[in-house]
Design a protein around this motif. Structure first.
Motif, PDB file in Angstrom:
ATOM      1  N   HIS A   1       0.848  -1.186   0.000  1.00 17.62           N
ATOM      2  CA  HIS A   1       0.000   0.000   0.000  1.00 17.62           C
ATOM      3  C   HIS A   1       0.890   1.246   0.000  1.00 17.62           C
ATOM      4  O   HIS A   1       1.942   1.254   0.626  1.00 17.62           O
ATOM      5  CB  HIS A   1      -0.870   0.062   1.260  1.00 17.62           C
TER       6      HIS A   1
ATOM      7  N   THR B   1       0.152   5.673  -0.073  1.00 15.66           N
ATOM      8  CA  THR B   1      -0.726   6.822  -0.294  1.00 15.66           C
ATOM      9  C   THR B   1      -0.161   7.771  -1.348  1.00 15.66           C
ATOM     10  O   THR B   1      -0.830   8.720  -1.751  1.00 15.66           O
ATOM     11  CB  THR B   1      -0.946   7.597   1.015  1.00 15.66           C
TER      12      THR B   1
ATOM     13  N   GLU C   1      -4.293   6.462  -8.231  1.00 20.42           N
ATOM     14  CA  GLU C   1      -5.354   5.472  -8.149  1.00 20.42           C
ATOM     15  C   GLU C   1      -5.207   4.457  -9.293  1.00 20.42           C
ATOM     16  O   GLU C   1      -4.999   4.807 -10.436  1.00 20.42           O
ATOM     17  CB  GLU C   1      -6.714   6.160  -8.234  1.00 20.42           C
TER      18      GLU C   1
ATOM     19  N   TRP D   1      -7.950   0.694   8.449  1.00 18.47           N
ATOM     20  CA  TRP D   1      -7.015   1.204   9.458  1.00 18.47           C
ATOM     21  C   TRP D   1      -7.152   0.409  10.755  1.00 18.47           C
ATOM     22  O   TRP D   1      -8.210  -0.156  11.031  1.00 18.47           O
ATOM     23  CB  TRP D   1      -7.286   2.682   9.732  1.00 18.47           C
TER      24      TRP D   1
ATOM     25  N   ASP E   1      -6.420  11.327  12.145  1.00 17.82           N
ATOM     26  CA  ASP E   1      -5.271  11.375  11.237  1.00 17.82           C
ATOM     27  C   ASP E   1      -5.223  10.151  10.319  1.00 17.82           C
ATOM     28  O   ASP E   1      -4.206   9.478  10.200  1.00 17.82           O
ATOM     29  CB  ASP E   1      -3.968  11.489  12.034  1.00 17.82           C
ATOM     30  N   ARG E   2      -6.343   9.868   9.671  1.00 19.78           N
ATOM     31  CA  ARG E   2      -6.386   8.781   8.699  1.00 19.78           C
ATOM     32  C   ARG E   2      -6.335   9.362   7.288  1.00 19.78           C
ATOM     33  O   ARG E   2      -7.292   9.994   6.856  1.00 19.78           O
ATOM     34  CB  ARG E   2      -7.670   7.961   8.861  1.00 19.78           C
ATOM     35  N   PRO E   3      -5.228   9.168   6.585  1.00 13.95           N
ATOM     36  CA  PRO E   3      -5.168   9.679   5.211  1.00 13.95           C
ATOM     37  C   PRO E   3      -6.285   9.057   4.374  1.00 13.95           C
ATOM     38  O   PRO E   3      -6.717   7.928   4.632  1.00 13.95           O
ATOM     39  CB  PRO E   3      -3.790   9.219   4.722  1.00 13.95           C
ATOM     40  N   GLU E   4      -6.734   9.780   3.384  1.00 14.06           N
ATOM     41  CA  GLU E   4      -7.767   9.244   2.510  1.00 14.06           C
ATOM     42  C   GLU E   4      -7.154   8.141   1.645  1.00 14.06           C
ATOM     43  O   GLU E   4      -6.243   8.381   0.856  1.00 14.06           O
ATOM     44  CB  GLU E   4      -8.338  10.348   1.624  1.00 14.06           C
ATOM     45  N   TYR E   5      -7.635   6.937   1.831  1.00 15.91           N
ATOM     46  CA  TYR E   5      -7.068   5.791   1.104  1.00 15.91           C
ATOM     47  C   TYR E   5      -8.106   4.685   1.029  1.00 15.91           C
ATOM     48  O   TYR E   5      -8.775   4.385   2.026  1.00 15.91           O
ATOM     49  CB  TYR E   5      -5.811   5.264   1.806  1.00 15.91           C
ATOM     50  N   HIS E   6      -8.237   4.084  -0.130  1.00 10.77           N
ATOM     51  CA  HIS E   6      -9.157   2.958  -0.306  1.00 10.77           C
ATOM     52  C   HIS E   6      -8.381   1.653  -0.193  1.00 10.77           C
ATOM     53  O   HIS E   6      -7.441   1.410  -0.951  1.00 10.77           O
ATOM     54  CB  HIS E   6      -9.849   3.034  -1.660  1.00 10.77           C
TER      55      HIS E   6
END
Length: 207
Positions: A111, A113, A117, A145, A152-157
């Motif tokens: 993974h 960030t 995409e 997560w 503080d969770r980055p935007e991530y799928h």
């Protein structure tokens, strides 16, 4: 350097040591009964998985984007007497990929960030292409997560196994051996008890 290279070089430089050095437990679970051959470890970090495989008779090509991580991994291999069983290669997998075919291709928590995409799917498709006839592609990824990381969770799928399979677009010569989600108890960086769910996908290429 690209943004990805800069991110991971900084990530490793900021810490004397990042990972425990132990094998990822889901890799160990899925690979322990396989006959050792050639293995490709994608995103090898400081070498925990690669050294575990090498100690069990695999000849390993271990790849990471960070020169710092690879230097640490190489030093550990020398200390363990495994230097001749592991070839360390630096690749930004979005731009280059190791040559050859392998009996096992392992992508553990691949993974980032910083990747565009869909880039992970393209990398995993190349990983599938590197599996030798009769070999195994093992993809282990986070399902989300950890429970202790509330802010503080980055935007991530985080892709599901179904999404990974769809992105691979494999031909009928492949078979799915393992397709499951596993919830593990883990301890957070400040000692917090918690859990994290991971997806496990083990695929075998036909002969």
């Amino acid at each position: 350097m690209t943004t990805t290279e800069e991110f991971w070089e900084t990530f490793y430089r900021e810490h004397e040591r990042v990972w425990t050095g132990n094998v990822n437990p889901l890799l160990a679970r899925e690979v322990s009964e396989l006959t050792p051959g050639t293995a490709l470890d994608l995103g090898c970090g400081e070498g925990g998985d690669a050294l575990w495989l090498a100690a069990r008779g695999w000849r390993v090509t271990a790849v990471d984007v960070s020169a710092v991580a690879l230097e640490r991994a190489g030093a550990r291999a020398a200390e363990a007497g495994l230097a001749e069983r592991v070839e360390w290669q630096r690749h930004n997998l979005s731009l280059s990929f190791p040559a050859g075919e392998f009996d096992l291709v392992s992508a553990q928590f691949l993974h980032s960030t910083t990747e565009a995409e869909g880039e992970r799917n393209r990398i995993l498709a190349r990983a599938a292409g590197a599996v030798a006839p009769g070999g195994v592609l093992l993809v282990v990824g986070h399902a989300g997560w950890p429970t202790w990381q509330v802010g503080d969770r980055p935007e991530y799928h985080f892709p599901t196994n179904a999404e990974v399979l769809a992105g691979l677009d494999l031909d009928e010569g492949w078979s799915v051996e393992v397709d499951e989600s596993v919830v593990r108890e883990l301890t957070g960086p400040d000692g917090e008890p918690g859990t994290r769910a991971d997806h496990v996908l083990r695929l075998r290429r036909g002969r």
